[in-house]
Design a protein around this motif. Structure first.
Motif, PDB file in Angstrom:
ATOM      1  N   ASP A  91      61.050  44.243  53.241  1.00 21.79           N
ATOM      2  CA  ASP A  91      59.603  44.135  53.060  1.00 21.79           C
ATOM      3  C   ASP A  91      59.199  44.654  51.685  1.00 21.79           C
ATOM      4  OD1 ASP A  91      59.187  43.145  55.663  1.00 21.79           O
ATOM      5  OD2 ASP A  91      58.920  45.168  56.489  1.00 21.79           O
ATOM      6  N   ILE A  92      59.719  45.814  51.332  1.00 23.42           N
ATOM      7  CA  ILE A  92      59.386  46.417  50.037  1.00 23.42           C
ATOM      8  C   ILE A  92      59.904  45.550  48.892  1.00 23.42           C
ATOM      9  CG2 ILE A  92      59.809  48.395  48.526  1.00 23.42           C
ATOM     10  CD1 ILE A  92      57.761  48.934  50.713  1.00 23.42           C
ATOM     11  N   ASP A  93      61.078  44.981  49.057  1.00 19.22           N
ATOM     12  CA  ASP A  93      61.618  44.077  48.036  1.00 19.22           C
ATOM     13  C   ASP A  93      60.713  42.868  47.838  1.00 19.22           C
ATOM     14  OD1 ASP A  93      63.770  45.640  47.429  1.00 19.22           O
ATOM     15  OD2 ASP A  93      65.237  44.477  48.572  1.00 19.22           O
ATOM     16  N   GLU A  94      60.164  42.350  48.938  1.00 17.76           N
ATOM     17  CA  GLU A  94      59.255  41.212  48.831  1.00 17.76           C
ATOM     18  C   GLU A  94      57.993  41.594  48.059  1.00 17.76           C
ATOM     19  OE1 GLU A  94      56.806  37.959  51.582  1.00 17.76           O
ATOM     20  OE2 GLU A  94      57.840  39.641  52.541  1.00 17.76           O
ATOM     21  N   VAL A  95      57.465  42.773  48.349  1.00 23.66           N
ATOM     22  CA  VAL A  95      56.282  43.239  47.618  1.00 23.66           C
ATOM     23  C   VAL A  95      56.621  43.418  46.142  1.00 23.66           C
ATOM     24  CG1 VAL A  95      54.587  45.087  47.387  1.00 23.66           C
ATOM     25  CG2 VAL A  95      55.320  44.366  49.667  1.00 23.66           C
ATOM     26  N   TYR A  96      57.753  44.017  45.867  1.00 27.90           N
ATOM     27  CA  TYR A  96      58.226  44.225  44.491  1.00 27.90           C
ATOM     28  C   TYR A  96      58.327  42.905  43.728  1.00 27.90           C
ATOM     29  CZ  TYR A  96      62.144  44.691  41.114  1.00 27.90           C
ATOM     30  OH  TYR A  96      62.968  44.600  40.022  1.00 27.90           O
ATOM     31  N   GLU A  97      58.996  41.932  44.318  1.00 28.33           N
ATOM     32  CA  GLU A  97      59.165  40.633  43.662  1.00 28.33           C
ATOM     33  C   GLU A  97      57.818  39.948  43.448  1.00 28.33           C
ATOM     34  OE1 GLU A  97      61.841  39.440  42.424  1.00 28.33           O
ATOM     35  OE2 GLU A  97      63.461  40.603  43.356  1.00 28.33           O
ATOM     36  N   SER A  98      56.953  40.006  44.434  1.00 28.68           N
ATOM     37  CA  SER A  98      55.659  39.328  44.356  1.00 28.68           C
ATOM     38  C   SER A  98      54.752  39.965  43.315  1.00 28.68           C
ATOM     39  CB  SER A  98      54.979  39.335  45.731  1.00 28.68           C
ATOM     40  OG  SER A  98      55.733  38.617  46.675  1.00 28.68           O
ATOM     41  N   LEU A  99      54.706  41.295  43.290  1.00 24.44           N
ATOM     42  CA  LEU A  99      53.840  41.969  42.323  1.00 24.44           C
ATOM     43  C   LEU A  99      54.309  41.751  40.892  1.00 24.44           C
ATOM     44  CD1 LEU A  99      52.980  45.372  44.063  1.00 24.44           C
ATOM     45  CD2 LEU A  99      51.471  43.402  43.711  1.00 24.44           C
ATOM     46  N   LEU A 100      55.628  41.776  40.672  1.00 22.74           N
ATOM     47  CA  LEU A 100      56.124  41.535  39.310  1.00 22.74           C
ATOM     48  C   LEU A 100      55.895  40.086  38.884  1.00 22.74           C
ATOM     49  CD1 LEU A 100      59.340  43.631  38.694  1.00 22.74           C
ATOM     50  CD2 LEU A 100      56.934  44.274  38.644  1.00 22.74           C
ATOM     51  N   LYS A 101      56.039  39.157  39.819  1.00 19.87           N
ATOM     52  CA  LYS A 101      55.740  37.761  39.510  1.00 19.87           C
ATOM     53  C   LYS A 101      54.277  37.593  39.159  1.00 19.87           C
ATOM     54  CE  LYS A 101      55.938  33.082  41.483  1.00 19.87           C
ATOM     55  NZ  LYS A 101      56.346  32.264  42.666  1.00 19.87           N
ATOM     56  N   TYR A 102      53.430  38.218  39.948  1.00 19.06           N
ATOM     57  CA  TYR A 102      51.996  38.138  39.693  1.00 19.06           C
ATOM     58  C   TYR A 102      51.642  38.761  38.342  1.00 19.06           C
ATOM     59  CZ  TYR A 102      47.149  39.530  39.669  1.00 19.06           C
ATOM     60  OH  TYR A 102      45.856  39.739  39.271  1.00 19.06           O
ATOM     61  N   LEU A 103      52.174  39.957  38.080  1.00 18.46           N
ATOM     62  CA  LEU A 103      51.864  40.648  36.826  1.00 18.46           C
ATOM     63  C   LEU A 103      52.269  39.807  35.631  1.00 18.46           C
ATOM     64  CD1 LEU A 103      50.823  43.327  35.604  1.00 18.46           C
ATOM     65  CD2 LEU A 103      53.187  44.141  35.652  1.00 18.46           C
ATOM     66  N   ASP A 104      53.416  39.170  35.717  1.00 19.21           N
ATOM     67  CA  ASP A 104      53.902  38.330  34.624  1.00 19.21           C
ATOM     68  C   ASP A 104      53.003  37.117  34.397  1.00 19.21           C
ATOM     69  OD1 ASP A 104      55.985  37.322  32.708  1.00 19.21           O
ATOM     70  OD2 ASP A 104      56.155  35.750  34.223  1.00 19.21           O
ATOM     71  N   GLN A 105      52.483  36.545  35.472  1.00 15.96           N
ATOM     72  CA  GLN A 105      51.762  35.275  35.358  1.00 15.96           C
ATOM     73  C   GLN A 105      50.249  35.417  35.208  1.00 15.96           C
ATOM     74  OE1 GLN A 105      52.932  32.447  38.389  1.00 15.96           O
ATOM     75  NE2 GLN A 105      55.100  32.836  38.080  1.00 15.96           N
ATOM     76  N   GLU A 106      49.699  36.578  35.532  1.00 15.49           N
ATOM     77  CA  GLU A 106      48.246  36.734  35.437  1.00 15.49           C
ATOM     78  C   GLU A 106      47.776  36.629  33.983  1.00 15.49           C
ATOM     79  OE1 GLU A 106      45.056  36.319  36.131  1.00 15.49           O
ATOM     80  OE2 GLU A 106      45.365  37.476  37.984  1.00 15.49           O
ATOM     81  N   GLN A 107      46.819  35.749  33.755  1.00 18.68           N
ATOM     82  CA  GLN A 107      46.282  35.534  32.407  1.00 18.68           C
ATOM     83  C   GLN A 107      44.805  35.915  32.288  1.00 18.68           C
ATOM     84  OE1 GLN A 107      48.347  34.301  29.737  1.00 18.68           O
ATOM     85  NE2 GLN A 107      49.814  34.874  31.337  1.00 18.68           N
ATOM     86  N   ASP A 108      44.154  36.153  33.406  1.00 19.10           N
ATOM     87  CA  ASP A 108      42.733  36.487  33.401  1.00 19.10           C
ATOM     88  C   ASP A 108      42.584  38.002  33.476  1.00 19.10           C
ATOM     89  OD1 ASP A 108      39.985  36.773  33.797  1.00 19.10           O
ATOM     90  OD2 ASP A 108      39.863  34.908  34.964  1.00 19.10           O
ATOM     91  N   VAL A 109      42.318  38.622  32.342  1.00 18.23           N
ATOM     92  CA  VAL A 109      42.264  40.082  32.284  1.00 18.23           C
ATOM     93  C   VAL A 109      40.834  40.581  32.075  1.00 18.23           C
ATOM     94  CG1 VAL A 109      44.635  40.193  31.445  1.00 18.23           C
ATOM     95  CG2 VAL A 109      42.755  40.196  29.787  1.00 18.23           C
ATOM     96  N   ARG A 110      39.867  39.780  32.473  1.00 20.42           N
ATOM     97  CA  ARG A 110      38.478  40.219  32.360  1.00 20.42           C
ATOM     98  C   ARG A 110      38.239  41.468  33.218  1.00 20.42           C
ATOM     99  NH1 ARG A 110      35.232  35.176  34.281  1.00 20.42           N
ATOM    100  NH2 ARG A 110      37.147  34.939  35.523  1.00 20.42           N
ATOM    101  N   GLY A 111      37.325  42.293  32.761  1.00 20.36           N
ATOM    102  CA  GLY A 111      36.975  43.490  33.515  1.00 20.36           C
ATOM    103  C   GLY A 111      35.745  43.256  34.367  1.00 20.36           C
ATOM    104  N   LEU A 112      34.593  43.599  33.831  1.00 20.00           N
ATOM    105  CA  LEU A 112      33.323  43.414  34.536  1.00 20.00           C
ATOM    106  C   LEU A 112      32.738  42.060  34.152  1.00 20.00           C
ATOM    107  CD1 LEU A 112      31.374  44.881  36.464  1.00 20.00           C
ATOM    108  CD2 LEU A 112      30.191  45.769  34.441  1.00 20.00           C
ATOM    109  N   VAL A 113      32.569  41.200  35.138  1.00 26.98           N
ATOM    110  CA  VAL A 113      32.082  39.845  34.903  1.00 26.98           C
ATOM    111  C   VAL A 113      30.589  39.793  35.230  1.00 26.98           C
ATOM    112  CG1 VAL A 113      32.324  37.416  35.542  1.00 26.98           C
ATOM    113  CG2 VAL A 113      34.338  38.906  35.492  1.00 26.98           C
ATOM    114  N   PRO A 114      29.753  39.331  34.296  1.00 26.80           N
ATOM    115  CA  PRO A 114      28.309  39.289  34.550  1.00 26.80           C
ATOM    116  C   PRO A 114      27.973  38.586  35.860  1.00 26.80           C
ATOM    117  CG  PRO A 114      28.759  38.777  32.255  1.00 26.80           C
ATOM    118  CD  PRO A 114      30.095  38.836  32.944  1.00 26.80           C
ATOM    119  N   GLU A 115      27.127  39.230  36.640  1.00 24.85           N
ATOM    120  CA  GLU A 115      26.598  38.729  37.906  1.00 24.85           C
ATOM    121  C   GLU A 115      27.621  38.690  39.048  1.00 24.85           C
ATOM    122  OE1 GLU A 115      24.610  35.014  37.344  1.00 24.85           O
ATOM    123  OE2 GLU A 115      23.248  35.823  35.825  1.00 24.85           O
TER     124      GLU A 115
END
Length: 281
Positions: free
Chosen positions: A119-143
């Protein structure tokens, strides 16, 4: 349960000091909350769904099997990996707030130890995949309120690296993934993402992450920035600024704790290398 009913139910729940009415169908409510986890209404998404999930998980509303099912849903391609790689659209809210629920479940696992090594390995793999692929780094979005994808995944990573079932040999990959993301070259980090992403690194160092490995990667990053100074365009200077900001935050966090002298020394040297072109002007 439609969105209006969900909001009304959660407003009643939160207004009642998070004491659930026995007439509520928890399974139906949970399904609706997961469906709307990325709703662009900040009150529903942040104040109601996220806060309610935290209370329900921490107050043992769910069985172990139900927690594992919620975790599995949050990790799937309709949540954590939903339209990952897209930037500027509303899908970021679904991804970002899924990471927060993952973090809460991992936190509870530290006390209850219901997640297996697999289970932990699955979370590890998924979070690292997500971190690598995330391109939207906006913080506070108006409205629409907080997106804050990088800060939120930092919280999940901090809980991940504390898990006894995560093998120490995987900490290096987590650190590398974090450093790579903090060297992002498409947008600046404006909302303390650097401070949030320092926290899991400090936790890993306290757990035994190799200082020499950390120093080597910091030195290599600093050298890369120095070597490309004369030819750098806009993306280079975004990359440069993000790295300097992150390394500075890591340095002062470690200094405040009076620990990891070797890492602090490597950071000072890397920042000197990065700024060297200006010292010669």
């Amino acid at each position: 349960m439609n969105t209006t009913e969900l909001k009304e139910t959660l407003m009643t729940y939160s207004g009642n000091d998070f004491q659930m009415d026995e007439s509520n169908n928890i399974s139906e409510l949970t399904t609706a909350m997961l469906r709307e986890i990325g709703n662009v209404d900040p009150k529903l998404r942040d104040e109601l769904i996220y806060s309610s999930f935290c209370q329900m998980i921490l107050q043992d509303f769910y069985s172990i099997e139900e927690l594992k099912a919620i975790l599995g849903t949050c990790l799937d391609d309709k949540h954590l990996l939903y339209r990952v790689g897209k930037a500027g659209d509303d899908s970021v809210f679904t991804r970002s707030f899924s990471t927060l629920i993952i973090a809460v479940i991992l936190h509870v696992n530290l006390q209850k130890n219901f997640l297996t090594i697999d289970d932990i390995d699955e979370v590890y793999e998924s979070l690292l995949k997500y971190l690598d692929q995330e391109q939207d780094v906006r913080g506070l979005v108006p409205e629409k309120g907080w997106a804050h994808s990088i800060a939120h995944v930092a919280d999940a990573l901090d809980e991940l690296v504390k898990q006894p079932n995560l093998l120490n040999e995987k900490l290096e990959s987590v650190f590398t993934a974090i450093l790579n993301k903090m060297a992002f070259n498409k947008d600046h980090y404006h909302y303390d993402e650097d401070e949030r992403m320092v926290i899991p690194v400090v936790a890993m160092l306290e757990r035994g992450l190799s200082e020499s490995m950390v120093c080597e990667k910091i030195a290599a990053t600093g050298n890369d920035i120095k070597q490309n100074f004369s030819t750098g365009g806009q993306s280079y200077f975004i990359y440069r600024a993000n790295v300097k900001q992150y390394l500075s935050s890591l340095y002062f966090h470690l200094e405040a704790k009076e620990q990891n002298v070797e890492v602090r020394t490597s950071i000072k040297q890397a920042i000197k290398e990065i700024n060297q072109p200006y010292y010669q002007m």
